[in-house]
Design an enzyme around this catalytic site. Sequence first.
Site, PDB file in Angstrom:
ATOM      1  N   ALA A 233      45.664  91.220 -65.989  1.00  0.00           N
ATOM      2  CA  ALA A 233      46.719  91.130 -67.033  1.00  0.00           C
ATOM      3  C   ALA A 233      47.738  92.103 -66.521  1.00  0.00           C
ATOM      4  CB  ALA A 233      46.042  91.222 -68.467  1.00  0.00           C
ATOM      5  N   GLY A 236      51.120  92.483 -68.887  1.00  0.00           N
ATOM      6  CA  GLY A 236      50.949  91.371 -69.808  1.00  0.00           C
ATOM      7  C   GLY A 236      51.889  90.414 -69.882  1.00  0.00           C
ATOM      8  N   GLY A 237      52.845  90.272 -69.048  1.00  0.00           N
ATOM      9  CA  GLY A 237      53.785  89.141 -69.109  1.00  0.00           C
ATOM     10  C   GLY A 237      53.324  87.908 -69.544  1.00  0.00           C
ATOM     11  N   LYS A 238      52.143  87.431 -68.495  1.00  0.00           N
ATOM     12  CA  LYS A 238      51.672  85.964 -68.850  1.00  0.00           C
ATOM     13  C   LYS A 238      50.597  86.151 -70.052  1.00  0.00           C
ATOM     14  CE  LYS A 238      52.234  85.099 -63.809  1.00  0.00           C
ATOM     15  NZ  LYS A 238      52.688  86.626 -63.533  1.00  0.00           N
ATOM     16  N   ASP A 256      42.051  94.540 -67.165  1.00  0.00           N
ATOM     17  CA  ASP A 256      42.628  94.859 -65.739  1.00  0.00           C
ATOM     18  C   ASP A 256      42.095  96.159 -65.643  1.00  0.00           C
ATOM     19  OD1 ASP A 256      45.562  94.227 -64.419  1.00  0.00           O
ATOM     20  OD2 ASP A 256      45.298  96.370 -64.207  1.00  0.00           O
ATOM     21  N   ASP A 283      36.314  98.967 -65.545  1.00  0.00           N
ATOM     22  CA  ASP A 283      35.869 100.126 -65.106  1.00  0.00           C
ATOM     23  C   ASP A 283      34.486  99.845 -64.384  1.00  0.00           C
ATOM     24  OD1 ASP A 283      34.397  99.634 -67.397  1.00  0.00           O
ATOM     25  OD2 ASP A 283      35.065 101.586 -68.352  1.00  0.00           O
ATOM     26  N   ASP A 301      45.351  86.107 -62.241  1.00  0.00           N
ATOM     27  CA  ASP A 301      46.827  86.386 -61.522  1.00  0.00           C
ATOM     28  C   ASP A 301      46.564  87.245 -60.430  1.00  0.00           C
ATOM     29  OD1 ASP A 301      49.515  86.392 -60.846  1.00  0.00           O
ATOM     30  OD2 ASP A 301      49.991  87.696 -62.738  1.00  0.00           O
ATOM     31  N   CYS A 354      51.940  85.573 -56.470  1.00  0.00           N
ATOM     32  CA  CYS A 354      53.496  85.388 -56.224  1.00  0.00           C
ATOM     33  C   CYS A 354      53.584  85.565 -54.745  1.00  0.00           C
ATOM     34  CB  CYS A 354      54.146  86.479 -57.061  1.00  0.00           C
ATOM     35  SG  CYS A 354      53.477  88.200 -56.604  1.00  0.00           S
TER      36      CYS A 354
END
Length: 405
Positions: A233, A236-238, A256, A283, A301, A354
């Site tokens: 994540a 967290g944009g998506k 994450d 973790d 992502d 990306c």
Amino acid sequence: MRLHRNLCFAVIDGLHLIFNEGDYADKVIQQLLKRDKRWGSRDRGFIAETVYEIVRYKRLYSEIADVKAPYQRDNLWRIFAVWATLKGIKLPDWKYFTDTPSRKIKGRFDELSKIRKFKESIPDWMDDLGVKELGEAIWTKEIAMQNEQADVILRVNTLKTTKKDLQQQLQSEEIETEFLEGYPSALKLTERANVFKTEAFKKGWFEVQDASSQLVAAYLEVKPGMKVVDACAGAGGKTLHLASLMENKGQIIAMDIYESKLKKLKVRAKRNDVHNIEMKVIDSTKPIKKLYDKADRLLIDAPCSGLGVLRRNPDAKWKLGPSFIEDIKKTQAELLSQYSRMVKPGGKMVYATCSILPFENENQIDSFLTSAEGKNFKFVKDKKILAHKSGFDGFYMALLERSED
């Protein structure tokens, strides 16, 4: 344009931190812009744009200036003089610019511009890799586009407003935008502006998110009420886009390995009025194993080379190396293998990067589908976005569906 001493000193200080200390360009620029409260938007724009431009063309300017890393301050001034000369800016009578060979600079520029790795200012290994992966013609166009300044694109938060209302609100704050065909939640700024100072931003009406990135959440085909996992994540944009598409209904588990990034997501979620997100730090393997066979939808992502977003992160060209590329390939394969087990029978997942390189994208999907972990999945569709064709960031996304057991 007249050069001002304090602004030029800020640029040199920034270049020192980026080139010699290894600091990230975006963080350095944020610090520089806080240096003097008297600076106006034009001053701040000069600093940010000049630093980014010189970082973007570091190899070309260094070659013309005949300097090498580590860069002493005198050498940074020589690089600055190359930039200014090529921009047609008259150099003031400062000691740093004594005996600047303007004619020689222009001649060297013309000479080096015939060689792609200098013209586009990239390391040899990256140029070789791009040609190998994409072919000479496509790579030449793509890497040229990656040196263009990126547009500022906003994603409207449909939980709080509409695209039309957001456009009108920004217009009242003297920021003009336009709709983008094919991007239902996007607004593009017609001129660059600091959107983070607007009332619309404070009210959580939008997030800054490139048009290509905005396609990823929609690709996952989420619906209100689903259990969705965003496994990488970050800030967290998506994740926030997923919440918007799900109308704040159902559950999103944002995961994450960096707790600091999830803390940023928490702040953003509050501003966006999003309340269906649960955050989990990865973790150990436990958080992943607890979600085996539980997710209606999974977004991976994946960490990647970032060669699709060099316009936004030009310093990445100098931070990446061949060993990183080899390591990231292994990481991507491991994430697909481990995280895919969170998808329940009949569920779907999207793998996205990306990057524009096939070995990080369709090749990873092909390998996964022939692996033991991927045998229960079928390929549905994928989308490859090249910056020189779309005008936006380079991206890849693939939709896979797990068969009913």
